[in-house]
Design a protein around this motif. Structure first.
Motif, PDB file in Angstrom:
ATOM      1  N   UNK A 144       6.932  -1.700  -4.056  1.00 53.74           N
ATOM      2  CA  UNK A 144       5.570  -1.928  -4.537  1.00 53.74           C
ATOM      3  C   UNK A 144       5.408  -1.325  -5.938  1.00 53.74           C
ATOM      4  N   UNK A 145       4.691  -2.041  -6.787  1.00 53.56           N
ATOM      5  CA  UNK A 145       4.439  -1.542  -8.145  1.00 53.56           C
ATOM      6  C   UNK A 145       2.933  -1.481  -8.364  1.00 53.56           C
ATOM      7  N   UNK A 146       2.457  -0.370  -8.875  1.00 50.14           N
ATOM      8  CA  UNK A 146       1.034  -0.293  -9.224  1.00 50.14           C
ATOM      9  C   UNK A 146       0.910  -0.261 -10.733  1.00 50.14           C
ATOM     10  N   UNK A 147       0.052  -1.106 -11.254  1.00 53.72           N
ATOM     11  CA  UNK A 147      -0.173  -1.136 -12.693  1.00 53.72           C
ATOM     12  C   UNK A 147      -1.464  -0.423 -13.033  1.00 53.72           C
ATOM     13  N   UNK A 148      -1.735  -0.275 -14.323  1.00 55.52           N
ATOM     14  CA  UNK A 148      -2.883   0.527 -14.759  1.00 55.52           C
ATOM     15  C   UNK A 148      -4.241  -0.122 -14.527  1.00 55.52           C
TER      16      UNK A 148
ATOM     17  N   UNK B 232      14.031  -0.030  -8.889  1.00 53.38           N
ATOM     18  CA  UNK B 232      12.673   0.444  -9.179  1.00 53.38           C
ATOM     19  C   UNK B 232      12.288   0.041 -10.605  1.00 53.38           C
TER      20      UNK B 232
ATOM     21  N   UNK C  26       9.380  -2.840 -11.931  1.00 58.28           N
ATOM     22  CA  UNK C  26       8.287  -2.589 -12.876  1.00 58.28           C
ATOM     23  C   UNK C  26       8.414  -3.513 -14.087  1.00 58.28           C
TER      24      UNK C  26
ATOM     25  N   UNK D 247       0.805  -1.228   0.000  1.00 57.37           N
ATOM     26  CA  UNK D 247       0.000   0.000   0.000  1.00 57.37           C
ATOM     27  C   UNK D 247       0.835   1.274   0.000  1.00 57.37           C
ATOM     28  N   UNK D 248       2.141   1.114  -0.041  1.00 66.71           N
ATOM     29  CA  UNK D 248       3.012   2.286  -0.086  1.00 66.71           C
ATOM     30  C   UNK D 248       3.244   2.662  -1.546  1.00 66.71           C
ATOM     31  N   UNK D 249       3.648   3.906  -1.822  1.00 63.91           N
ATOM     32  CA  UNK D 249       4.061   4.218  -3.185  1.00 63.91           C
ATOM     33  C   UNK D 249       5.588   4.178  -3.282  1.00 63.91           C
ATOM     34  N   UNK D 250       6.258   4.293  -2.142  1.00 64.33           N
ATOM     35  CA  UNK D 250       7.716   4.302  -2.113  1.00 64.33           C
ATOM     36  C   UNK D 250       8.209   2.923  -1.674  1.00 64.33           C
TER      37      UNK D 250
ATOM     38  N   UNK E 130       5.432  -5.914 -15.073  1.00 58.61           N
ATOM     39  CA  UNK E 130       4.759  -5.780 -16.373  1.00 58.61           C
ATOM     40  C   UNK E 130       4.834  -7.085 -17.163  1.00 58.61           C
TER      41      UNK E 130
END
Lengths: 294, 235
Positions: free
Chosen positions: B113-117, B147, B151, B77-80, B155
């Motif tokens: 953490x990685x967030x995808x579309x 980083x 990703x 749940x972090x972006x960093x 991906x």
């Protein structure tokens, strides 16, 4: 001082987030006239539900004076979902080392109180910029794309923090123009802003220190109210029958309205103080009578 | 990025190739272990690849540690990137890593953490048994590249089913395409900046984005793939 609040520590700093959403409502809704949704005096949008990270600036009393929101560009963010028009129909940049920053704002109202000048605003702004750049940099981020209006763009330029480029073009978004600007998170840039503002100290505050500060403030606030709390409780609960008839009904109504419509913590405190004063002035003689009668 | 990692985009995608990619990550960044976990809501699939010792994998699975492991549950749940020192006060951390030491697994690590579309979330976790100072120095140094690698893994894993692959067709902007086109014509990044009248940094940020959209780790790979997809012309 700067604190980062994200999904991992927001359970500890819910009060800070709440104050921040209220600041955003005042700045983006009231002052700038952006088309933002404001509920209960708080500006919260769909991206706030995606666990973003907030960089929040606090004053010495622990009040929120500035804030900005960061999201990864690999996932949903404003430029991919609601600001595409700024990109002239082009797909947004997407990169592991690029963050998007939005909702950059500073509480000029609070900072200019008590005879403070724009100097305080400039310092708070620079501290927030340094905090955001350093937080991104230590997270392995190389660049930030930020959605701003021309005013913030000028502020960035004046703080020796000018964007190195823009993506897309400036577009009218509701009443105000908006643009997407690029900033690198290099040490050179951070040093430039630090030199401009004369800030050499570590801008980040320790989480425990901030929590203690907020708790102490709340205690002081509670103590200030202590003496009149009984009256307050009775007035707020609307059970005026229980109250000795010390305050005329219309005054009670007025006090209740003041408390209920208070927008800020200060207004709320002021409304409560007013009740305390009225109660002390008018009630004590009445209290004496009551005591005598019994 | 100057990497000697095999680009996953070209690999026939199977669990073996992902695990050997994790091995390469460890070798390249001086790490002990790496793990990737990701959820793909489009394909309703959960993916996990690790190069931990088998004994620890079994122990982890048998005890259902994935249900309490904060390096997965909280860090996502972090972006960093989340250094595990930020999690060590949580109950789950203590439980997860209490036994880890017996298996030679350190609690010195971090999760990216990685967030995808499409609501997809991935996590690349890496560990190294070393002193705090050494760890801080190493993690600071490898984070930017790590980083990008995170990703890249995410991906690629997310594209392992047909529907997701179709959804993730690279959407390059005009700027990204023209920069790749000039690179394909043999121009350096500096030249490209001069030709297009934009800063070196602008070229760099668009090139990086273009590379990642094409699931490539290096610029030559990105150029090759862009030609293959007909996004730019071969020269």
């Amino acid at each position: 001082m700067i604190i980062i609040v994200d999904a991992l520590n927001k359970d500890r700093f819910g009060d800070l987030l709440d104050e921040m959403f209220k600041l955003r409502a005042r700045v983006f809704g009231d002052r700038l006239g952006w088309e933002v949704e404001i509920t209960n005096g708080r500006e919260i949008d769909q991206f706030d539900r995606l666990d973003p990270a907030y960089v929040i600036g606090l004053d010495d009393e622990g009040h929120v004076v500035s804030c900005v929101r960061a999201l990864q560009t690999t996932g949903p963010h404003m430029l991919s979902d609601v600001f595409q028009v700024l990109l002239d129909g082009e797909p947004p940049l997407r990169s592991a080392t690029l963050w998007e920053s939005t909702r950059f704002c500073v509480d000029t109202q609070r900072l200019c109180r008590d005879g403070n000048t724009m100097k305080a605003v400039s310092m708070a702004t620079c501290e927030l910029m340094i905090g955001s750049l350093e937080y991104a940099r230590r997270s392995g981020i190389s660049d930030i794309i930020t959605v701003i209006d021309p005013v913030v763009n000028r502020v960035l330029k004046r703080s020796d923090n000018a964007p190195y480029d823009y993506v897309g073009s400036t577009k009218q978004m509701g009443k105000v123009p908006a643009m997407a600007a690029l900033l690198d998170c290099t040490e050179e840039r951070i040093n430039r802003v630090r030199a401009f503002a004369g800030i050499t100290h570590d801008v980040f505050a320790n989480e425990d220190t901030v929590r203690d500060l907020l708790d102490a403030r709340q205690l002081a606030f509670a103590a200030q109210l202590g003496e009149s709390s009984e009256w307050m409780a009775a007035i707020l609960s609307g059970s005026e029958e229980a109250l000795p008839p010390v305050l005329p009904e219309d005054i009670q109504d007025y006090c209740r309205a003041q408390i209920e419509t208070a927008q800020t913590e200060e207004e709320h405190a002021a409304a409560l103080r007013l009740v305390a004063v009225l109660v002390r002035e008018r009630v004590h003689p009445a209290m004496h009578r009551l005591v005598f009668q019994s | 990025m100057n990497v000697d990692l095999i680009d996953l985009g070209n690999e026939s995608r199977n669990a073996g190739s992902f695990v050997s990619f994790l091995d390469q990550i460890c070798a390249r960044f001086e790490l002990d272990h790496a793990a990737y976990a990701g959820t793909n809501p489009v394909a309703s699939a959960v993916h996990g690849y690790v190069n931990y010792p088998d004994a620890w994998k079994h122990h982890y699975a048998e005890n259902g540690l994935h249900r309490i492991d904060p390096t997965l549950l909280v860090a996502s749940r972090s972006i960093a990137p989340v250094d595990w020192s930020r999690l060590d006060h949580t109950e789950g951390f203590e439980k997860t890593f209490r036994d880890a030491r017996d298996f030679g697994i350190t609690n010195r690590g971090l999760t990216i953490p990685v967030r995808g579309p499409y609501g997809d979330i991935g996590m690349l976790s890496v560990t190294r048994d070393c002193s705090v100072t050494e760890w801080e120095k190493l993690s600071r140094q490898i984070l930017p590249d790590l980083q990008s690698v995170a990703v890249h893994v995410h991906d690629t894993v997310m594209r392992s089913d047909v529907l997701s692959r179709a959804l993730r067709y690279p959407a390059l902007s005009t700027r990204e395409r023209e920069i790749l086109q000039w690179i394909a014509a043999g121009k350096s990044q500096q030249d490209v900046g001069d030709i297009l009248g934009i800063s070196h940094r602008t070229v760099e940020v668009h090139l990086r984005s273009g590379r990642e959209k094409l699931y490539a780790l290096t610029t030559p790979q990105a150029v090759g793939r862009a030609i293959m997809l007909g996004l730019i012309y071969p020269l």
